[in-house]
Design a protein around this motif. Sequence first.
Motif, PDB file in Angstrom:
ATOM      1  N   UNK A 104       0.833  -1.219   0.000  1.00 17.31           N
ATOM      2  CA  UNK A 104       0.000   0.000   0.000  1.00 17.31           C
ATOM      3  C   UNK A 104       0.864   1.263   0.000  1.00 17.31           C
ATOM      4  N   UNK A 105       1.688   1.432  -1.029  1.00 14.90           N
ATOM      5  CA  UNK A 105       2.601   2.580  -1.058  1.00 14.90           C
ATOM      6  C   UNK A 105       1.875   3.920  -1.184  1.00 14.90           C
ATOM      7  N   UNK A 106       2.577   4.972  -0.819  1.00 13.51           N
ATOM      8  CA  UNK A 106       2.056   6.321  -1.020  1.00 13.51           C
ATOM      9  C   UNK A 106       1.943   6.555  -2.525  1.00 13.51           C
ATOM     10  N   UNK A 107       0.860   7.197  -2.944  1.00 14.25           N
ATOM     11  CA  UNK A 107       0.632   7.455  -4.366  1.00 14.25           C
ATOM     12  C   UNK A 107       0.659   8.959  -4.612  1.00 14.25           C
ATOM     13  N   UNK A 108       1.572   9.388  -5.483  1.00 14.11           N
ATOM     14  CA  UNK A 108       1.757  10.810  -5.768  1.00 14.11           C
ATOM     15  C   UNK A 108       1.667  11.032  -7.274  1.00 14.11           C
ATOM     16  N   UNK A 109       0.872  11.993  -7.674  1.00  8.28           N
ATOM     17  CA  UNK A 109       0.800  12.367  -9.084  1.00  8.28           C
ATOM     18  C   UNK A 109       1.430  13.728  -9.299  1.00  8.28           C
ATOM     19  N   UNK A 110       2.324  13.816 -10.289  1.00 13.86           N
ATOM     20  CA  UNK A 110       2.764  15.126 -10.769  1.00 13.86           C
ATOM     21  C   UNK A 110       1.778  15.536 -11.851  1.00 13.86           C
ATOM     22  N   UNK A 111       1.073  16.604 -11.604  1.00 14.87           N
ATOM     23  CA  UNK A 111       0.030  17.049 -12.527  1.00 14.87           C
ATOM     24  C   UNK A 111       0.614  18.038 -13.515  1.00 14.87           C
ATOM     25  N   UNK A 127     -11.044   7.250  -7.040  1.00 12.34           N
ATOM     26  CA  UNK A 127      -9.688   7.385  -7.573  1.00 12.34           C
ATOM     27  C   UNK A 127      -8.899   8.419  -6.780  1.00 12.34           C
ATOM     28  N   UNK A 128      -9.458   9.612  -6.649  1.00 12.95           N
ATOM     29  CA  UNK A 128      -8.720  10.707  -6.008  1.00 12.95           C
ATOM     30  C   UNK A 128      -8.565  10.493  -4.504  1.00 12.95           C
ATOM     31  N   UNK A 129      -9.481   9.760  -3.920  1.00 14.36           N
ATOM     32  CA  UNK A 129      -9.362   9.453  -2.496  1.00 14.36           C
ATOM     33  C   UNK A 129      -8.169   8.557  -2.221  1.00 14.36           C
ATOM     34  N   UNK A 130      -7.746   7.798  -3.245  1.00 16.40           N
ATOM     35  CA  UNK A 130      -6.621   6.885  -3.093  1.00 16.40           C
ATOM     36  C   UNK A 130      -5.285   7.501  -3.501  1.00 16.40           C
ATOM     37  N   UNK A 131      -5.315   8.756  -3.934  1.00 17.90           N
ATOM     38  CA  UNK A 131      -4.075   9.484  -4.215  1.00 17.90           C
ATOM     39  C   UNK A 131      -3.711  10.268  -2.968  1.00 17.90           C
ATOM     40  N   UNK A 132      -2.482  10.089  -2.486  1.00 18.00           N
ATOM     41  CA  UNK A 132      -2.070  10.757  -1.247  1.00 18.00           C
ATOM     42  C   UNK A 132      -1.678  12.210  -1.459  1.00 18.00           C
ATOM     43  N   UNK A 133      -1.104  12.489  -2.636  1.00 18.85           N
ATOM     44  CA  UNK A 133      -0.598  13.836  -2.870  1.00 18.85           C
ATOM     45  C   UNK A 133      -0.585  14.131  -4.360  1.00 18.85           C
ATOM     46  N   UNK A 134      -0.803  15.393  -4.710  1.00 18.35           N
ATOM     47  CA  UNK A 134      -0.671  15.846  -6.089  1.00 18.35           C
ATOM     48  C   UNK A 134       0.340  16.985  -6.138  1.00 18.35           C
ATOM     49  N   UNK A 135       1.298  16.838  -7.016  1.00 17.78           N
ATOM     50  CA  UNK A 135       2.315  17.864  -7.237  1.00 17.78           C
ATOM     51  C   UNK A 135       1.901  18.678  -8.457  1.00 17.78           C
ATOM     52  N   UNK A 136       1.584  19.947  -8.246  1.00 16.98           N
ATOM     53  CA  UNK A 136       1.225  20.849  -9.336  1.00 16.98           C
ATOM     54  C   UNK A 136       2.487  21.527  -9.858  1.00 16.98           C
ATOM     55  N   UNK A 137       2.617  21.633 -11.191  1.00 15.29           N
ATOM     56  CA  UNK A 137       3.843  22.191 -11.765  1.00 15.29           C
ATOM     57  C   UNK A 137       3.795  23.715 -11.873  1.00 15.29           C
ATOM     58  N   UNK A 160       5.645  22.711  -6.988  1.00 15.01           N
ATOM     59  CA  UNK A 160       7.081  22.824  -7.217  1.00 15.01           C
ATOM     60  C   UNK A 160       7.276  22.997  -8.719  1.00 15.01           C
ATOM     61  N   UNK A 161       7.932  24.086  -9.122  1.00 16.59           N
ATOM     62  CA  UNK A 161       8.206  24.292 -10.540  1.00 16.59           C
ATOM     63  C   UNK A 161       9.149  23.215 -11.070  1.00 16.59           C
ATOM     64  N   UNK A 348      18.784  20.983 -10.040  1.00 16.66           N
ATOM     65  CA  UNK A 348      19.140  20.311  -8.791  1.00 16.66           C
ATOM     66  C   UNK A 348      18.352  20.873  -7.620  1.00 16.66           C
ATOM     67  N   UNK A 349      18.136  22.192  -7.610  1.00 17.48           N
ATOM     68  CA  UNK A 349      17.379  22.812  -6.529  1.00 17.48           C
ATOM     69  C   UNK A 349      15.906  22.396  -6.568  1.00 17.48           C
ATOM     70  N   UNK A 350      15.323  22.367  -7.769  1.00 16.24           N
ATOM     71  CA  UNK A 350      13.911  21.996  -7.902  1.00 16.24           C
ATOM     72  C   UNK A 350      13.691  20.516  -7.617  1.00 16.24           C
ATOM     73  N   UNK A 351      14.646  19.684  -8.021  1.00 15.43           N
ATOM     74  CA  UNK A 351      14.529  18.251  -7.747  1.00 15.43           C
ATOM     75  C   UNK A 351      14.677  17.958  -6.258  1.00 15.43           C
ATOM     76  N   UNK A 352      15.511  18.734  -5.590  1.00 14.49           N
ATOM     77  CA  UNK A 352      15.645  18.578  -4.135  1.00 14.49           C
ATOM     78  C   UNK A 352      14.324  18.921  -3.448  1.00 14.49           C
ATOM     79  N   UNK A 353      13.689  20.012  -3.903  1.00 12.16           N
ATOM     80  CA  UNK A 353      12.392  20.399  -3.340  1.00 12.16           C
ATOM     81  C   UNK A 353      11.358  19.312  -3.570  1.00 12.16           C
ATOM     82  N   UNK A 354      11.324  18.773  -4.789  1.00  7.85           N
ATOM     83  CA  UNK A 354      10.335  17.755  -5.117  1.00  7.85           C
ATOM     84  C   UNK A 354      10.576  16.478  -4.332  1.00  7.85           C
ATOM     85  N   UNK A 355      11.835  16.084  -4.188  1.00  7.49           N
ATOM     86  CA  UNK A 355      12.162  14.882  -3.419  1.00  7.49           C
ATOM     87  C   UNK A 355      11.685  15.031  -1.971  1.00  7.49           C
TER      88      UNK A 355
END
Length: 360
Positions: A104-111, A127-137, A160-161, A348-355
């Motif tokens: 049952x891993x965490x589910x994250x969508x980059x939108x 569907x959306x209830x089973x998504x833990x997080x959405x990353x908006x670009x 996160x851009x 590298x800075x944006x990927x660190x934020x996203x991670x």
Amino acid sequence: MKNENILELCLAPGLGGLEMFVASCYNNFSKQTSCKVVIAANSKLDSFLDISDKFYIKRSKFFPIFPALKLAKYIDQNEIDIIHFHWTKDIITAVLAKVLSKRKPKLVQSRHMGMTRFKDDFYHKWLYKNINMMHAVTNEVKGQLEKFIPEDVRPKLEMVYLGTEVKDIDQTIVEELRKKYNLTDQFVVGIVGRMQEEKGQHKVIEAVAKLKDLNIKAFIVGSAMYDEYLHKLEQMIKEFGLEDKVVLTGFTKQVNEYMQLFDVNVLATEHETFGLVVIEAMANKIPMIATAKGGPLEIIDDGKDGLLFDGTSDNLAQKIELLYNNKELVQTIAQAGYEKVMKKFNMSRQMKKLYEVLVQ
């Protein structure tokens, strides 16, 4: 911060900004933790990702349970903690795999796309209830998700851009391209991306036709999604008499080398959610002209580090001619764009934020 095992999921067939971002996520996250990638066999992303550790799943529109079962097994075998998916059409596969897996891993969508409505039915709420997080670009996308997804099923939202970096350029290839296309003192207009109607390559051809008497050459870099649109562009080039002024390169991995030929790069999409090619061109010190909608509005300060146009080929031609006649403005915009990318859209800075967002 605890290391989490991440799975990057993208079953999209093409290769555009979304798929390139998947590759960037894998390349960056695999340096920090265990990262797996699940893609469609023989897709353009498959060809682009030059790694041996790829797992293949075939998307099924009508029977998503089958790829989901295969993915769930892979998740458990590899002790995946986070599924990070990108393509909206993968949502049912990702959600089913999460539900069917033991972990049952965490589910994250980059939108990567905007949202204009929400199908307010049991299926989509589930569907959306089973998504833990959405990353908006972009902030615009985040605002749309807040507006359209009902609060009771809305995943946690983070913005996160996207980012880019200065790529190594093979100058030998650049010089070979200059010779191949007999480039001397022409003003080169480029547009990079999948060749399809909504990307607006036809607008560049129309703009160049309006500036036919100027010493301009245009490069349309990318593969055609549909033959009909390719034939339309070829017919336009012929009808306008631009055979010696417009080049259709087809698919290439040498995008950054081609960009070195450009005096200006164009993003002509009617509404681009982010516009990865915008910041990639700016990182290459290539001035950008982009449609004044969507993502470019959050990237470009018009007239300072890029130019915005109203989406018409007439206005695009005006912006191209402005740069054609003002070399000092070209240099000023190019330098300002580069400085902005290094400060605000550094990979590298944006990927660190996203991670940090993914593993929080």
